[in-house]
Every structure is written in structure tokens, then in C-alpha cells.
Write an enzyme that holds these catalytic residues in place. Structure first.
Site, PDB file in Angstrom:
ATOM      1  N   HIS A  33       0.847  -1.213   0.000  1.00  0.00           N
ATOM      2  CA  HIS A  33       0.000   0.000   0.000  1.00  0.00           C
ATOM      3  C   HIS A  33       0.870   1.247   0.000  1.00  0.00           C
ATOM      4  O   HIS A  33       0.432   2.321  -0.389  1.00  0.00           O
ATOM      5  CB  HIS A  33      -0.945  -0.012   1.205  1.00  0.00           C
ATOM      6  CG  HIS A  33      -0.234   0.045   2.526  1.00  0.00           C
ATOM      7  ND1 HIS A  33       0.559  -0.982   2.966  1.00  0.00           N
ATOM      8  CD2 HIS A  33      -0.181   1.006   3.481  1.00  0.00           C
ATOM      9  CE1 HIS A  33       1.068  -0.649   4.140  1.00  0.00           C
ATOM     10  NE2 HIS A  33       0.637   0.544   4.467  1.00  0.00           N
ATOM     11  N   ARG A  34       2.105   1.096   0.486  1.00  0.00           N
ATOM     12  CA  ARG A  34       3.121   2.130   0.358  1.00  0.00           C
ATOM     13  C   ARG A  34       4.357   1.429  -0.198  1.00  0.00           C
ATOM     14  O   ARG A  34       4.626   0.283   0.149  1.00  0.00           O
ATOM     15  CB  ARG A  34       3.499   2.718   1.722  1.00  0.00           C
ATOM     16  CG  ARG A  34       2.360   3.377   2.456  1.00  0.00           C
ATOM     17  CD  ARG A  34       2.300   4.868   2.138  1.00  0.00           C
ATOM     18  NE  ARG A  34       1.292   5.515   2.952  1.00  0.00           N
ATOM     19  CZ  ARG A  34       0.012   5.608   2.625  1.00  0.00           C
ATOM     20  NH1 ARG A  34      -0.427   5.063   1.509  1.00  0.00           N
ATOM     21  NH2 ARG A  34      -0.844   6.230   3.412  1.00  0.00           N
ATOM     22  N   LYS A  63       9.514  -2.681   3.013  1.00  0.00           N
ATOM     23  CA  LYS A  63      10.754  -2.539   3.791  1.00  0.00           C
ATOM     24  C   LYS A  63      10.848  -3.616   4.856  1.00  0.00           C
ATOM     25  O   LYS A  63       9.855  -3.966   5.488  1.00  0.00           O
ATOM     26  CB  LYS A  63      10.715  -1.154   4.453  1.00  0.00           C
ATOM     27  CG  LYS A  63      11.996  -0.714   5.056  1.00  0.00           C
ATOM     28  CD  LYS A  63      12.952  -0.190   4.021  1.00  0.00           C
ATOM     29  CE  LYS A  63      14.320   0.071   4.616  1.00  0.00           C
ATOM     30  NZ  LYS A  63      15.093  -1.163   4.840  1.00  0.00           N
ATOM     31  N   LYS A  67       4.410  -2.356  11.858  1.00  0.00           N
ATOM     32  CA  LYS A  67       5.427  -1.515  12.493  1.00  0.00           C
ATOM     33  C   LYS A  67       5.589  -0.195  11.741  1.00  0.00           C
ATOM     34  O   LYS A  67       5.634   0.871  12.339  1.00  0.00           O
ATOM     35  CB  LYS A  67       6.750  -2.292  12.488  1.00  0.00           C
ATOM     36  CG  LYS A  67       7.818  -1.733  13.377  1.00  0.00           C
ATOM     37  CD  LYS A  67       9.144  -2.462  13.173  1.00  0.00           C
ATOM     38  CE  LYS A  67       9.052  -3.965  13.397  1.00  0.00           C
ATOM     39  NZ  LYS A  67      10.384  -4.612  13.333  1.00  0.00           N
ATOM     40  N   ASP A  87       4.578   5.554  11.510  1.00  0.00           N
ATOM     41  CA  ASP A  87       4.288   6.528  10.454  1.00  0.00           C
ATOM     42  C   ASP A  87       5.434   6.645   9.463  1.00  0.00           C
ATOM     43  O   ASP A  87       5.854   7.749   9.089  1.00  0.00           O
ATOM     44  CB  ASP A  87       3.989   7.900  11.073  1.00  0.00           C
ATOM     45  CG  ASP A  87       2.628   8.389  10.618  1.00  0.00           C
ATOM     46  OD1 ASP A  87       2.159   7.884   9.586  1.00  0.00           O
ATOM     47  OD2 ASP A  87       2.053   9.250  11.298  1.00  0.00           O
ATOM     48  N   LYS A 103      10.133  -8.897   4.458  1.00  0.00           N
ATOM     49  CA  LYS A 103      11.156  -9.561   5.274  1.00  0.00           C
ATOM     50  C   LYS A 103      11.828 -10.615   4.426  1.00  0.00           C
ATOM     51  O   LYS A 103      11.197 -11.232   3.565  1.00  0.00           O
ATOM     52  CB  LYS A 103      10.529 -10.243   6.489  1.00  0.00           C
ATOM     53  CG  LYS A 103      11.518 -10.586   7.574  1.00  0.00           C
ATOM     54  CD  LYS A 103      11.773  -9.360   8.412  1.00  0.00           C
ATOM     55  CE  LYS A 103      12.662  -9.604   9.586  1.00  0.00           C
ATOM     56  NZ  LYS A 103      12.622  -8.463  10.508  1.00  0.00           N
ATOM     57  N   SER A 134      16.064   3.717   9.191  1.00  0.00           N
ATOM     58  CA  SER A 134      16.205   3.275   7.796  1.00  0.00           C
ATOM     59  C   SER A 134      15.476   4.238   6.859  1.00  0.00           C
ATOM     60  O   SER A 134      15.944   4.534   5.760  1.00  0.00           O
ATOM     61  CB  SER A 134      15.598   1.878   7.617  1.00  0.00           C
ATOM     62  OG  SER A 134      16.521   0.886   7.982  1.00  0.00           O
TER      63      SER A 134
END
Ligand code: GLU
Length: 482
Positions: A70-71, A75, A99, A104, A111, A368
Site C-alpha cells: 500500500h506504500r 521494507k 510496524k 508513520d 522480510k 532506515s
């Protein structure tokens, strides 16, 4: 730390996470179809590849899971451990989505894992394996600044991230944003100051914020202030070490026991964390550390009486069998998934407070995010303002001294004149993230008593944020604000 022994858990790691999420979706009345969309893992790729190790080919198995997109990019950390399996990677990818939403940070969750014991290979072999893993990821189009971006995790560090970046650069020399294909890189290779200790710093900031709220501290049965709190830390790896060191050296907490793979070392007056770490590096264990009492019963050590227990190693160390015997007043999940669903239910019933992983260990991915944005902007943080801020600070100071006729003392002079360094800015951004996230969790519980505990509240917030972005696509319904 070695992985937890098999326990009498009735569900897998992934199922446990899904059940925790179910509890939150129920509490906020999220439509089941929407909950399913949020929970579903987008893709899980298994990679099998051969690498010649000192002339002899060996086959390696790894996974890369992308839980949500969705974004973008998606990551998450890349771990090297013999216990790695598909179910675990899928579960950990899901935790990354939640997370990032809590912190935000505008990323989806991912992963990766490679099933190997890094201790069995020398540097040259690990380099070759990491290179090949990166090539496999590139072959499947699952690595890049805009797609998915690995980071250090269990068994990997800035060294492996440098190897990944270097391989990516060889494959995509025309990509002007190539540095942003991986985070947690060494400083000289596009990393940022403060990333190595970011998760530990985040855990410390989470505890600072918790202790700012007297009502929360009291409800946990603790006394105010971190100073003198008796803390047990499980795992003295990257996360556990920095957490323990910051809490002892900067906050005056007492690290009364450190649990490692060969046993536990304890000292009621507080351990010297760097000294224990040196002993661990030199001897391979905590046994024989002179300034503490050693016992080989590491599992029993989790059950010792203390104020705060910080599991900072692997998942599922607090489980159906030992949850009844945990004596800590507050559990702070520095590791990913250290408490199983069954244990979580038991601890909830027992009234033991838990600051959950998806909040507590978000410091790593938060920094990160700073590294990724710095790589995309191609400029270090503060480069434009630092000296300007210094000039302004000096002007204010001079005006003050002229008006009062007095001279400002040196420490204050320094603070007024000092322009923020890159580390200052990164720490400030991390602190702000950890404060804001806890305040949101607290507010969510205050607004909806059905949420009850921090974990359920954190999941409810994360799910709502993710569902909102699916809602934009017409795929989901979002719970109404009351
Ligand atoms: N491995 C860390 C985690 O589990 C960091 C992930 C990242 O920075 O992408 O949160």
C-alpha cells in the site's frame, strides 16, 4: 541466541500474529473482508541457488516476503539464521507492515531470510552468498529503491548491506538512486550515523515516553523513573547490547541479568554491559564473566523477579509453558515476536503489561527511513541549515549578553550556538517518532476501552492506517472515528 525449543503452541508464528490482529479488528469492528485484505501477504518468494564455497558448490535456500505494498518500497530486514523458514518470514513481513504504520513510516512491509548459520562460513564465503542472494532478488525484480529495500536483521549487519549495495550498483549502474536499494549501510557507503544502534535507541526512547506517564507506570506496578529499575535483558546482540548500554549508562537503570545462548550472568548491583559484551566476543559466551553469578539455566532466568524484562533476541521465547511464571512487571519487546499468542493471552489475564514489538523496535526501520530519504535527496541532513543555525544562535547569544551585561556560561553557550549535527537530527526524529506513536496508542485505549492493552491498541492503529489506504482504492471499509 539460539532459537527457542519447540513448545506446546497450538499455532504457528504466523497464525499467532494473525490471531493478535483478529483481536484488534474485532475490538474496532473492522469489516471481516477488509481485515482479510490487510492481513494477506502479497507475495512470498522462495529462492534456491548454488554458490561455490571454496570451489565446492553448495545449495542455499532463502525467502523474500512482501506483506503489503500500500506504500512503496516494501521494507524489512534480511536475516541469516539456520532456523529461518517460510512461515517465520511471512509472519515477520506482516509485523513490518504494522510496524511501519505505527511509526508513520511510508513503507509497505517485507522480510527476507536465508537459511544458514553465518558462523559456519568465512567472510569470503558470506560475501559470495550475499552477492548471489542479491542477484536472485534482482532477477525476480524484488530489490530496488522503489520496490523493496532490505536492512540488517538477525545474523546480518552493515557489512552485508554494503555487499548488497555494491552488487545492486553493478547490476543497475544507470540507477541514480542506487544507494537507496538497501539501508543500514556503513557510513562510507551511504549510511547514516545512528543506524547501528537505532533499534536500541528506539527502545530507550519508548521507555522514556512510557515513564513520562505516571498513570501508565502506576498501572504496571512500577515506581516512577528509570533510575534503579531492575532490568533483565535476553540477548546481547545488536539490539540487546545497545538497549542495555543506553539504559544503564544514560538512565541509571540496573541491568541485573543478561541471558545469552550459553546461560545467564547476574549481578544485583547491575552489570557492566560493555564488559559483558567484550567477554562474550572474546570467549563466545557469558560463562566465566568475573563480575557476576553464572548459571546455565537461561530459560529459568526469564522467570526471575525483576521490574522490566527485555527480550531482545529471537521470537517465541515467552510461550505457553513459561508465561505463567514470568515475574516482570513490564515486558518490553525489543525483538520481533518474542511473546507467542498463547503467552500473550496468559500475560494479559495476569495483568502484566507488554510494550509490543511493532511499537518498541520500530527505531530500526525509522532510521532506515531517514537513510533512504537521505540517499534519495543525495544530501546529508542539515547541510543547508547547520551553519546558519549556528550564526543565529550566536546572534541571539550576543544580543542577550549585550542587553543583560552578563556573560552566558560555557555549557549553555555551547548549546545555544551549536548547529545540529546529522546525528542530532536523526536522534531527534527518532525520539519524536517513538513519543508520538506511544501517545497515539494511549489515546486509542482511552477512546476505546475494548482495546484494553498496548498490543491490541497498536495493531488497531496500524490496521486502520493500512485499511485507509486500501479504502482509497475502493478495496476496504474503514472504521468510523467516534
Ligand atoms: N530488521 C529491522 C526490523 O525488524 C529493520 C528493518 C528495516 O530497517 O527495514 O525492524
Amino acid at each position: 541466541m539460539s532459537p527457542a525449543h519447540p513448545r506446546k503452541e497450538s499455532m504457528t508464528f504466523l497464525e499467532g500474529i494473525d490471531r493478535m490482529v483478529d483481536r484488534a479488528t474485532l475490538a474496532i469492528g473492522l469489516e471481516p473482508a477488509t481485515a482479510k485484505i490487510v492481513q494477506a501477504c502479497d507475495s512470498l518468494l522462495q529462492l534456491k541457488f548454488a554458490v561455490p564455497i571454496h570451489g565446492k558448490p553448495e545449495i542455499f535456500t532463502g525467502w523474500w516476503a512482501i506483506h503489503s505494498t500500500h506504500r512503496l518500497p516494501a521494507k524489512g530486514g534480511l536475516r541469516f539464521a539456520p532456523s529461518v523458514n517460510a512461515n517465520e518470514i511471512e509472519g515477520l513481513a506482516a509485523l513490518m507492515s504494522y510496524k511501519c504504520a505505527i511509526a508513520d513510516v511510508p513503507f509497505g512491509g517485507a522480510k527476507g531470510g536465508l537459511c544458514l548459520n553465518p558462523a559456519d562460513y568465512d567472510e569470503e564465503a558470506l560475501h559470495a552468498i550475499t552477492r548471489q542472494f542479491t542477484i536472485e532478488m534482482a532477477r525476480h525484480d524484488i530489490i530496488g529503491p522503489a520496490t523493496s529495500v532490505p536492512a540488517p536483521d538477525l545474523g546480518t549487519s552493515s557489512r552485508e548491506m554494503a555487499w548488497i549495495a555494491d552488487t545492486y550498483k553493478t547490476l543497475y549502474p544507470e540507477d541514480v538512486n542506487q544507494d537507496a536499494c538497501v539501508t543500514g549501510k556503513p557510513l562510507e557507503r551511504g549510511g547514516v550515523p545512528g543506524r547501528t544502534e537505532a533499534t536500541g535507541k528506539g527502545v530507550q526512547y519508548a521507555l522514556h515516553e512510557f515513564f513520562r506517564h505516571h498513570d501508565e507506570v502506576e498501572a504496571a506496578g512500577l515506581r516512577d523513573g528509570l533510575k534503579g529499575q531492575r532490568i533483565i535483558v535476553q540477548g546481547l546482540g545488536k539490539v540487546g547490547y545497545h538497549t542495555a548500554k543506553f539504559l544503564a549508562e544514560e538512565d541509571g537503570a540496573k541491568i541485573v541479568a543478561i541471558i545469552e545462548h550459553d546461560g545467564v550472568i547476574a549481578n544485583d548491583d547491575g552489570l557492566d554491559v560493555p564488559a559483558v559484551r567484550r567477554h562474550l566476543a572474546e570467549t563466545g559466551g557469558v560463562k566465566g564473566y568475573p563480575d557476576g553469578e553464572y548459571s546455565e539455566h537461561r530459560d529459568a532466568a526469564l522467570e526471575r523477579e525483576c521490574d522490566i524484562l527485555i527480550p531482545a533476541a529471537v521470537q517465541s521465547v515467552i510461550h505457553a509453558e513459561n508465561a505463567m511464571r514470568i515475574q516482570a512487571k513490564l515486558i518490553v519487546e525489543a525483538a520481533n515476536g518474542p511473546v507467542t499468542y498463547t503467552a500473550d493471552e496468559i500475560l494479559r489475564e495476569r495483568g502484566i503489561r507488554i510494550l509490543p514489538d511493532i511499537y518498541v523496535n520500530a527505531g530500526g526501520v525509522t532510521v532506515s527511513y531517514f537513510e533512504w530519504t537521505r540517499n534519495l535527496s543525495h544530501m546529508r541532513f542539515g547541510r543547508l541549515q547547520r551553519r546558519y543555525d549556528e550564526l543565529r544562535g550566536r546572534a541571539i547569544l550576543e544580543a542577550l549578553e549585550e542587553l543583560t551585561g552578563k556573560t552566558v556560561a560555557d555549557p549553555l553557550r555551547h548549546r545555544l550556538v551549536h548547529g545540529a549535527s546529522e546525528l542530532d537530527l536523526i536522534r531527534s526524529g527518532l525520539d519524536d517518532t517513538m513519543r508520538t506513536a506511544f501517545q497515539e496508542i494511549r489515546t486509542a485505549i482511552k477512546r476505546n476501552a475494548a482495546l484494553g492493552d498496548y498490543r491490541t491498541a497498536a495493531f488497531s492503529l496500524a490496521i486502520t492506517k493500512i485499511a485507509r489506504s486500501y479504502y482509497e482504492l475502493g478495496l476496504a471499509e474503514v472504521p468510523q472515528e467516534d
